[in-house]
Design a protein around this motif. Structure first.
Motif, PDB file in Angstrom:
ATOM      1  N   ALA A 100       0.917  -1.294   0.168  1.00 38.31           N
ATOM      2  CA  ALA A 100      -0.123  -0.010  -0.041  1.00 38.31           C
ATOM      3  C   ALA A 100       0.827   1.232  -0.015  1.00 38.31           C
ATOM      4  O   ALA A 100       0.618   2.186  -0.775  1.00 38.31           O
ATOM      5  CB  ALA A 100      -0.999  -0.093   1.160  1.00 38.31           C
ATOM      6  N   TYR A 103       2.476   1.318  -3.408  1.00 44.46           N
ATOM      7  CA  TYR A 103       1.411   1.919  -4.332  1.00 44.46           C
ATOM      8  C   TYR A 103       1.219   3.308  -4.517  1.00 44.46           C
ATOM      9  O   TYR A 103       1.248   4.063  -5.402  1.00 44.46           O
ATOM     10  CB  TYR A 103       0.187   1.072  -4.161  1.00 44.46           C
ATOM     11  CG  TYR A 103      -0.910   1.390  -4.901  1.00 44.46           C
ATOM     12  CD1 TYR A 103      -0.874   0.833  -6.385  1.00 44.46           C
ATOM     13  CD2 TYR A 103      -1.950   2.266  -4.682  1.00 44.46           C
ATOM     14  CE1 TYR A 103      -2.111   1.074  -7.152  1.00 44.46           C
ATOM     15  CE2 TYR A 103      -2.981   2.490  -5.495  1.00 44.46           C
ATOM     16  CZ  TYR A 103      -2.975   2.132  -6.602  1.00 44.46           C
ATOM     17  OH  TYR A 103      -4.069   2.187  -7.635  1.00 44.46           O
ATOM     18  N   PHE A 104       0.945   4.012  -3.331  1.00 48.75           N
ATOM     19  CA  PHE A 104       0.653   5.421  -3.230  1.00 48.75           C
ATOM     20  C   PHE A 104       1.707   6.256  -3.359  1.00 48.75           C
ATOM     21  O   PHE A 104       1.795   7.077  -4.229  1.00 48.75           O
ATOM     22  CB  PHE A 104       0.000   5.673  -1.853  1.00 48.75           C
ATOM     23  CG  PHE A 104      -1.630   5.071  -1.794  1.00 48.75           C
ATOM     24  CD1 PHE A 104      -2.475   5.242  -2.703  1.00 48.75           C
ATOM     25  CD2 PHE A 104      -1.585   4.131  -0.853  1.00 48.75           C
ATOM     26  CE1 PHE A 104      -3.840   4.726  -2.440  1.00 48.75           C
ATOM     27  CE2 PHE A 104      -2.897   3.449  -0.665  1.00 48.75           C
ATOM     28  CZ  PHE A 104      -3.909   3.504  -1.634  1.00 48.75           C
ATOM     29  N   ARG A 153      -3.395  -5.647  -4.616  1.00 51.60           N
ATOM     30  CA  ARG A 153      -4.467  -4.450  -4.509  1.00 51.60           C
ATOM     31  C   ARG A 153      -4.320  -3.659  -3.429  1.00 51.60           C
ATOM     32  O   ARG A 153      -4.342  -4.175  -2.334  1.00 51.60           O
ATOM     33  CB  ARG A 153      -5.667  -5.114  -4.834  1.00 51.60           C
ATOM     34  CG  ARG A 153      -5.680  -6.038  -6.061  1.00 51.60           C
ATOM     35  CD  ARG A 153      -5.824  -5.289  -7.575  1.00 51.60           C
ATOM     36  NE  ARG A 153      -5.886  -6.089  -8.405  1.00 51.60           N
ATOM     37  CZ  ARG A 153      -4.916  -6.364  -9.497  1.00 51.60           C
ATOM     38  NH1 ARG A 153      -3.557  -6.013  -9.093  1.00 51.60           N
ATOM     39  NH2 ARG A 153      -4.916  -7.034 -10.570  1.00 51.60           N
ATOM     40  N   PRO A 154      -4.566  -2.383  -3.774  1.00 52.31           N
ATOM     41  CA  PRO A 154      -4.821  -1.303  -2.580  1.00 52.31           C
ATOM     42  C   PRO A 154      -6.160  -1.612  -1.878  1.00 52.31           C
ATOM     43  O   PRO A 154      -7.066  -2.015  -2.794  1.00 52.31           O
ATOM     44  CB  PRO A 154      -4.611  -0.046  -3.090  1.00 52.31           C
ATOM     45  CG  PRO A 154      -4.982  -0.330  -4.534  1.00 52.31           C
ATOM     46  CD  PRO A 154      -4.337  -1.726  -4.830  1.00 52.31           C
ATOM     47  N   THR A 155      -6.258  -1.371  -0.699  1.00 55.77           N
ATOM     48  CA  THR A 155      -7.525  -1.580   0.114  1.00 55.77           C
ATOM     49  C   THR A 155      -7.664  -0.102   0.722  1.00 55.77           C
ATOM     50  O   THR A 155      -6.847   0.500   1.055  1.00 55.77           O
ATOM     51  CB  THR A 155      -7.562  -2.693   0.936  1.00 55.77           C
ATOM     52  OG1 THR A 155      -6.446  -2.342   2.235  1.00 55.77           O
ATOM     53  CG2 THR A 155      -7.327  -4.132   0.400  1.00 55.77           C
ATOM     54  N   TRP A 156      -8.811   0.085   1.343  1.00 53.96           N
ATOM     55  CA  TRP A 156      -9.069   1.367   2.222  1.00 53.96           C
ATOM     56  C   TRP A 156      -8.320   1.203   3.290  1.00 53.96           C
ATOM     57  O   TRP A 156      -8.072   2.139   3.768  1.00 53.96           O
ATOM     58  CB  TRP A 156     -10.735   1.317   2.331  1.00 53.96           C
ATOM     59  CG  TRP A 156     -11.383   1.865   1.147  1.00 53.96           C
ATOM     60  CD1 TRP A 156     -12.404   1.107   0.439  1.00 53.96           C
ATOM     61  CD2 TRP A 156     -11.161   3.116   0.507  1.00 53.96           C
ATOM     62  NE1 TRP A 156     -12.676   1.885  -0.672  1.00 53.96           N
ATOM     63  CE2 TRP A 156     -12.127   3.105  -0.771  1.00 53.96           C
ATOM     64  CE3 TRP A 156     -10.587   4.197   0.460  1.00 53.96           C
ATOM     65  CZ2 TRP A 156     -12.312   4.216  -1.575  1.00 53.96           C
ATOM     66  CZ3 TRP A 156     -10.675   5.239  -0.311  1.00 53.96           C
ATOM     67  CH2 TRP A 156     -11.530   5.029  -1.476  1.00 53.96           C
ATOM     68  N   TYR A 159      -5.032   2.422   2.371  1.00 55.28           N
ATOM     69  CA  TYR A 159      -5.095   3.749   2.152  1.00 55.28           C
ATOM     70  C   TYR A 159      -4.909   4.480   3.550  1.00 55.28           C
ATOM     71  O   TYR A 159      -4.222   5.555   3.357  1.00 55.28           O
ATOM     72  CB  TYR A 159      -6.599   4.259   1.609  1.00 55.28           C
ATOM     73  CG  TYR A 159      -6.765   5.644   1.616  1.00 55.28           C
ATOM     74  CD1 TYR A 159      -6.613   6.462   0.480  1.00 55.28           C
ATOM     75  CD2 TYR A 159      -7.776   6.243   2.506  1.00 55.28           C
ATOM     76  CE1 TYR A 159      -6.822   7.820   0.311  1.00 55.28           C
ATOM     77  CE2 TYR A 159      -8.045   7.466   2.525  1.00 55.28           C
ATOM     78  CZ  TYR A 159      -7.781   8.496   1.634  1.00 55.28           C
ATOM     79  OH  TYR A 159      -7.849   9.581   1.289  1.00 55.28           O
ATOM     80  N   TRP A 218      -5.223   9.841  -3.759  1.00 58.57           N
ATOM     81  CA  TRP A 218      -5.292   8.436  -3.407  1.00 58.57           C
ATOM     82  C   TRP A 218      -6.573   7.610  -3.041  1.00 58.57           C
ATOM     83  O   TRP A 218      -6.638   6.444  -3.404  1.00 58.57           O
ATOM     84  CB  TRP A 218      -4.247   8.395  -1.894  1.00 58.57           C
ATOM     85  CG  TRP A 218      -3.078   8.868  -2.127  1.00 58.57           C
ATOM     86  CD1 TRP A 218      -2.187   8.877  -3.096  1.00 58.57           C
ATOM     87  CD2 TRP A 218      -2.002   8.591  -1.058  1.00 58.57           C
ATOM     88  NE1 TRP A 218      -0.951   9.424  -2.631  1.00 58.57           N
ATOM     89  CE2 TRP A 218      -0.784   9.070  -1.489  1.00 58.57           C
ATOM     90  CE3 TRP A 218      -2.108   8.321   0.489  1.00 58.57           C
ATOM     91  CZ2 TRP A 218       0.623   9.066  -0.870  1.00 58.57           C
ATOM     92  CZ3 TRP A 218      -1.037   8.369   1.451  1.00 58.57           C
ATOM     93  CH2 TRP A 218       0.227   9.008   0.624  1.00 58.57           C
ATOM     94  N   THR A 222      -7.584   4.126  -5.226  1.00 58.14           N
ATOM     95  CA  THR A 222      -8.229   3.164  -4.370  1.00 58.14           C
ATOM     96  C   THR A 222      -9.602   2.702  -4.687  1.00 58.14           C
ATOM     97  O   THR A 222      -9.862   1.302  -4.926  1.00 58.14           O
ATOM     98  CB  THR A 222      -8.204   3.503  -2.793  1.00 58.14           C
ATOM     99  OG1 THR A 222      -6.908   3.988  -2.336  1.00 58.14           O
ATOM    100  CG2 THR A 222      -8.800   2.177  -1.995  1.00 58.14           C
ATOM    101  N   TRP A 225     -10.011  -0.287  -7.295  1.00 60.44           N
ATOM    102  CA  TRP A 225      -9.892  -1.674  -6.900  1.00 60.44           C
ATOM    103  C   TRP A 225     -10.947  -2.237  -5.894  1.00 60.44           C
ATOM    104  O   TRP A 225     -10.769  -3.530  -5.781  1.00 60.44           O
ATOM    105  CB  TRP A 225      -8.645  -1.708  -6.311  1.00 60.44           C
ATOM    106  CG  TRP A 225      -7.410  -1.302  -7.223  1.00 60.44           C
ATOM    107  CD1 TRP A 225      -6.644   0.016  -7.272  1.00 60.44           C
ATOM    108  CD2 TRP A 225      -6.843  -1.780  -8.252  1.00 60.44           C
ATOM    109  NE1 TRP A 225      -5.798  -0.061  -8.051  1.00 60.44           N
ATOM    110  CE2 TRP A 225      -6.011  -1.149  -8.834  1.00 60.44           C
ATOM    111  CE3 TRP A 225      -7.089  -3.149  -8.823  1.00 60.44           C
ATOM    112  CZ2 TRP A 225      -5.142  -1.408 -10.153  1.00 60.44           C
ATOM    113  CZ3 TRP A 225      -6.460  -3.574 -10.095  1.00 60.44           C
ATOM    114  CH2 TRP A 225      -5.349  -2.644 -10.675  1.00 60.44           C
ATOM    115  N   THR A 226     -11.545  -1.482  -5.078  1.00 61.59           N
ATOM    116  CA  THR A 226     -12.469  -1.867  -3.983  1.00 61.59           C
ATOM    117  C   THR A 226     -13.844  -1.618  -4.305  1.00 61.59           C
ATOM    118  O   THR A 226     -14.652  -2.063  -3.369  1.00 61.59           O
ATOM    119  CB  THR A 226     -12.185  -0.675  -2.786  1.00 61.59           C
ATOM    120  OG1 THR A 226     -12.308   0.349  -3.084  1.00 61.59           O
ATOM    121  CG2 THR A 226     -10.615  -1.063  -2.596  1.00 61.59           C
TER     122      THR A 226
END
Length: 235
Positions: A100, A103-104, A153-156, A159, A218, A222, A225-226
């Motif tokens: 994460a 990614y950001f 994969r990014p998630t909340w 984030y 950001w 996100t 993906w979510t």
């Protein structure tokens, strides 16, 4: 790239070559990575992590040597410095938290450094040039590879962890810069070269604008993906 001794110029030949290399390398790594069997993918990731460390650790040691030491430049406190460490961590473990952060940081903050480089250095093959571009190139490649080839994969949750870690880092840099007379992270003043911060007002206004814009960007990175798919209703 230009004769040895020429100064690096933003949007000169070497700048354009490196930006093309970053994009092309990311695409190639993703394509190649998608064709790798799952059992071999772990070896690929760990080999990539070793490359990241093998490039950056010797240069960090070089910067910490007495002849090169400069409290304003030598410490690995810029986010781009932390990003290569996180890249190695994410590649070696394939865990959600380092991915994460990578990614950001790697797909928003590092590209800003590529587009508006704060690099006052001779052109290739000067060590400052190689360090700056190699560091940023590897971070972006790692972020692309883990996201689109490995499938992380990014998630909340990721984030909010990334927002919290970045805010804590920024606060720490404000304190450190005040004590040491430095400007790590450009949180105490804007860089001398033109950058997006020039559009965000003076200090400390640009810090607040940067936080709001960064969090919004950001979140947009996100959401795709979510988001949950809408159920399909039969006619």
């Amino acid at each position: 790239m230009g004769p040895v001794g020429d100064r690096f110029e933003a949007y000169g030949l070497s700048h354009w070559v490196l930006m093309v290399l970053i994009v092309a390398g990311s695409v190639i790594l993703v394509v190649l990575g998608r064709g790798v069997h799952e059992q071999a993918l772990e070896r690929w990731c760990r080999a990539f992590a070793v490359v990241v460390l093998g490039f950056n650790v010797p240069l960090l040691g070089f910067r910490l040597m007495p002849g090169e030491w400069d409290v304003a430049e030598s410490l690995p406190l810029h986010l781009c410095d932390l990003a290569w460490m996180v890249a190695a961590w994410a590649l070696w473990t394939r865990q959600a938290t380092p991915h994460a952060l990578l990614y950001f940081w790697g797909l928003t903050l590092t590209p800003q450094a590529i587009i508006t480089p704060a690099l006052d250095s001779p052109d290739f093959p000067h060590v400052n040039f190689i360090e700056f571009w190699g560091q940023h190139l590897l971070v972006i490649w790692a972020a692309a590879f883990l996201t689109w080839a490995v499938g992380l994969r990014p998630t909340w949750r990721g984030y909010w962890v990334s927002v919290g870690v970045t805010a804590a880092w920024g606060s720490a840099m404000l304190v450190f810069n005040e004590a040491a007379g430095t400007n790590y992270g450009f949180v105490s003043s804007k860089p001398e070269n033109p950058s997006l911060l020039d559009l965000m007002g003076g200090w400390p206004t640009y810090l607040a604008v940067e936080v709001v814009v960064g969090m919004a960007a950001w979140a947009l990175l996100t959401w795709p993906w979510t988001r949950s798919r809408e159920p399909v209703t039969a006619p």
